[in-house]
Design a protein around this motif. Structure first.
Motif, mmCIF file in Angstrom:
data_model
loop_
_atom_site.group_PDB
_atom_site.id
_atom_site.type_symbol
_atom_site.label_atom_id
_atom_site.label_comp_id
_atom_site.label_asym_id
_atom_site.label_seq_id
_atom_site.Cartn_x
_atom_site.Cartn_y
_atom_site.Cartn_z
ATOM 1 N N SER A 174 -16.559 50.412 5.298
ATOM 2 C CA SER A 174 -15.323 51.076 5.342
ATOM 3 C C SER A 174 -15.417 52.241 4.434
ATOM 4 C CB SER A 174 -14.326 50.027 4.597
ATOM 5 O OG SER A 174 -14.831 49.449 3.339
ATOM 6 N N SER B 208 -3.056 47.189 0.222
ATOM 7 C CA SER B 208 -2.996 46.926 1.604
ATOM 8 C C SER B 208 -1.418 46.968 2.199
ATOM 9 C CB SER B 208 -3.570 45.726 2.396
ATOM 10 O OG SER B 208 -3.070 44.534 1.570
ATOM 11 N N ASN C 27 0.442 49.698 4.833
ATOM 12 C CA ASN C 27 1.113 49.307 6.069
ATOM 13 C C ASN C 27 2.417 49.231 6.024
ATOM 14 O OD1 ASN C 27 -1.146 48.032 8.044
ATOM 15 N ND2 ASN C 27 -1.386 46.989 5.982
ATOM 16 N N ASP D 157 -8.067 50.816 8.178
ATOM 17 C CA ASP D 157 -8.711 49.558 8.585
ATOM 18 C C ASP D 157 -8.517 48.376 7.435
ATOM 19 O OD1 ASP D 157 -9.699 47.247 10.073
ATOM 20 O OD2 ASP D 157 -11.418 48.337 10.967
ATOM 21 N N THR D 158 -7.390 47.841 7.410
ATOM 22 C CA THR D 158 -7.194 47.020 6.234
ATOM 23 C C THR D 158 -7.891 45.525 6.351
ATOM 24 O OG1 THR D 158 -4.910 46.065 7.245
ATOM 25 C CG2 THR D 158 -4.910 47.844 5.298
ATOM 26 N N GLU D 159 -8.135 45.078 7.836
ATOM 27 C CA GLU D 159 -8.854 44.102 8.153
ATOM 28 C C GLU D 159 -10.409 44.216 8.013
ATOM 29 O OE1 GLU D 159 -7.742 41.100 9.091
ATOM 30 O OE2 GLU D 159 -5.611 41.828 8.405
ATOM 31 N N LEU D 160 -10.735 45.374 8.028
ATOM 32 C CA LEU D 160 -12.504 45.473 7.795
ATOM 33 C C LEU D 160 -12.641 45.335 6.134
ATOM 34 C CD1 LEU D 160 -15.078 46.538 8.478
ATOM 35 C CD2 LEU D 160 -14.504 48.578 8.114
#
Length: 296
Positions: free
Chosen positions: A197, A248, A252, A274-277
């Protein structure tokens, strides 16, 4: 378009620089301070210590600086060396709250040191806050010069951290304390190349291989350098976890992002796409306070 091309060129230059100190310096030279700190009263470059979900970025930065000072057992009249000081916000805080005799602070990034020196001069404290450009592994001070040596979220970049430990031991007086707040892997077998990231790219390219080890190895290296009573404590639940929730959420939440400075909003959109990454990569990292003494 031209600005974007120039920025890409700077990034490539930083990544391909062979000298580790220069590589780190060039990475920290990339952000424009006016944009980087547009919504802040402070210029901390650390994760911060988040007491609650209502904690602000400025409060988190001050809190982690306070935690480091308390862990190092700062007392009035001490001589302190701050290594990897950045813009030096913690040093101004410590001067006011802990009343040391003097704080010498150094960093490899010249523009950060120049900003800190200018602030110290403007506030009339330049005699007690002395900022210089320098490296952690060649401390230009005599033996037994300081009561405390500290590094706030910087030692992971030192080439190497073990060399810094040996230099810190040399410049400390007998009975003096070394204390760091530091980022390390939870498991030292995790390869740094997994960090993809934009937010964590610095850990992939800005940390020497020799510094990539966990809490147990950290304590062992302190002992190998000559320190005693070394303790390495994880504080990730008050650092990485709430830090992630704060940023995050901002990434979002369109309304929250609209309320911050445009420069901050653009950075969040770019780095937190890409907050999940980021969440997965964050799960691999520890954040610790390490404290050890030089033998009497």
């Amino acid at each position: 378009m031209l600005t974007r091309v120039r920025n890409i060129g700077k990034i490539v230059r930083a990544v391909t620089t062979r000298n580790p100190d220069q590589r780190v310096r060039r990475f920290y030279e990339l952000p424009d301070p006016r944009s980087q700190f547009a919504d802040r009263a402070t210029r901390y470059i650390n994760i911060g210590y988040w007491a609650s979900d209502r904690t602000t970025v400025d409060e988190a930065g001050n809190a982690i600086a306070g935690l480091l000072a308390d862990s190092a057992r700062f007392e009035p009249g001490q001589r302190v060396l701050d290594v990897g000081c950045g813009y030096g916000d913690q040093d101004f805080l410590w001067l006011q709250e802990k009343e040391p005799e003097v704080i010498h602070a150094l960093d490899v990034t010249p523009h950060q040191i120049e900003a800190a020196k200018a602030r110290a001069a403007a506030e009339g404290v330049a005699e007690r806050l002395r900022f210089t450009v320098g490296t952690a592994t060649e401390l230009r001070f005599p033996d037994d010069s300081f009561d405390r040596v500290v590094a706030l979220d910087a030692a992971l970049h030192f080439n190497t951290r073990a060399d810094f430990f040996r230099e810190a031991l040399r410049v400390l007086r007998p009975g003096g304390v070394l204390a760091t707040v530091d980022t390390i892997p939870l498991d030292e077998s995790t390869p740094r190349k997994v960090f993809r990231s934009p937010r964590f790219s610095l850990y992939r390219v800005g940390v020497p291989d020799e510094n990539w080890y966990d809490r147990e190895s950290y304590a062992r290296r302190l002992a190998e350098a000559g320190f005693v009573d070394g303790v390495v404590t994880s504080i990730r639940e008050h650092t990485w976890e709430p830090w992630y929730r704060y940023w995050s959420t901002l990434a979002n939440d369109d309304r929250a992002r609209a309320a911050v400075a445009p420069e901050i909003a653009r950075t969040v959109e770019r780095e937190w796409a890409d907050t999940e990454l980021i969440r997965r990569e964050l799960s691999l990292l520890d954040y610790v306070v390490a404290v050890a003494e030089k033998p009497h």
